[in-house]
Design a protein around this motif. Structure first.
Motif, short mmCIF file in Angstrom:
data_model
loop_
_atom_site.label_atom_id
_atom_site.label_comp_id
_atom_site.label_asym_id
_atom_site.label_seq_id
_atom_site.Cartn_x
_atom_site.Cartn_y
_atom_site.Cartn_z
N ASP A 141 0.83 -1.21 0.00
CA ASP A 141 0.00 0.00 0.00
C ASP A 141 0.86 1.26 0.00
OD1 ASP A 141 -2.39 -1.43 -0.05
OD2 ASP A 141 -2.69 -1.30 2.13
N VAL A 142 1.96 1.24 0.75
CA VAL A 142 2.86 2.40 0.79
C VAL A 142 3.43 2.65 -0.61
CG1 VAL A 142 5.11 3.19 1.65
CG2 VAL A 142 3.45 2.18 3.23
N PHE A 143 3.85 1.58 -1.29
CA PHE A 143 4.40 1.74 -2.64
C PHE A 143 3.32 2.21 -3.62
CE2 PHE A 143 7.81 -0.98 -0.97
CZ PHE A 143 8.92 -0.24 -1.39
N ARG A 144 2.11 1.68 -3.49
CA ARG A 144 1.01 2.12 -4.37
C ARG A 144 0.71 3.60 -4.15
NH1 ARG A 144 -1.40 -2.73 -2.51
NH2 ARG A 144 -0.97 -4.38 -4.00
N ARG A 148 0.82 6.60 -6.90
CA ARG A 148 -0.31 7.50 -7.18
C ARG A 148 0.03 8.95 -6.92
NH1 ARG A 148 -3.47 3.08 -5.18
NH2 ARG A 148 -3.13 3.74 -3.06
N ASN A 149 0.84 9.21 -5.91
CA ASN A 149 1.12 10.58 -5.48
C ASN A 149 2.41 11.16 -6.06
OD1 ASN A 149 -1.22 10.55 -3.91
ND2 ASN A 149 -0.13 9.58 -2.22
N ALA A 150 3.06 10.42 -6.96
CA ALA A 150 4.32 10.92 -7.54
C ALA A 150 4.03 12.12 -8.42
CB ALA A 150 4.99 9.81 -8.35
#
Length: 153
Positions: A141-144, A148-150
């Motif tokens: 979830d942290v990586f997802r 998404r927020n990049a």
């Protein structure tokens, strides 16, 4: 790059080691299949996509241009690893599907790997497996979220 205030040997380091090992296994399987790393990554994205994926979506997932994605797709079609089918809902669009031969070939490489992972999992207690799964799902979830927020450039 290691973080200066973070002790080595933590779960984050273990995840990083897992990422490196998984990447190495993907490259080894790609070589065994006669593919380069980009083509193998494309085949992996197509195989694990939730729903249908087309060349445009593939390019976005790989971080490459539409024309480069088209070249990757053509190489995979030419090598017998991929088929293009017209989308039933939008006849202008193509969807990408791994061939049965490609799926079978990948399975021959993944089955022994999966068996060893199943054996490793069986070596943990139920409560340990629950804790490990909770951590790994949370890490995913942290990586997802990072994806998404990049920020776009």
């Amino acid at each position: 790059m290691p973080e200066p205030d973070r002790p080595e040997g933590g779960l984050g380091d273990a995840v990083r080691g897992l990422q490196d090992a998984m990447h190495g296994a993907t490259i080894a399987i790609a070589r065994a299949m006669g593919l380069n790393a980009t083509d193998a990554s494309a085949l992996e994205h197509i195989s694990y996509a939730q729903g249908q994926i087309g060349p445009t979506e593939l390019g976005a997932r790989l971080g490459i241009s539409a024309s480069s994605a088209t070249e990757v797709v053509q190489r995979l079609v030419d090598s017998g690893h991929l088929e293009r089918h017209r989308d039933e809902r939008d006849r202008r669009r193509y969807v990408l599907v791994p061939t049965g031969a490609a799926t079978d070939e990948v399975r021959t490489h993944l089955i022994p790997l999966r068996q060893r992972l199943d054996e490793l999992e069986a070596s943990f207690t139920a409560s340990e497996r629950t804790a490990i799964a909770r951590y790994l799902c949370g890490a995913a979830d942290v990586f997802r979220d990072a994806t998404r927020n990049a920020p776009e450039r």
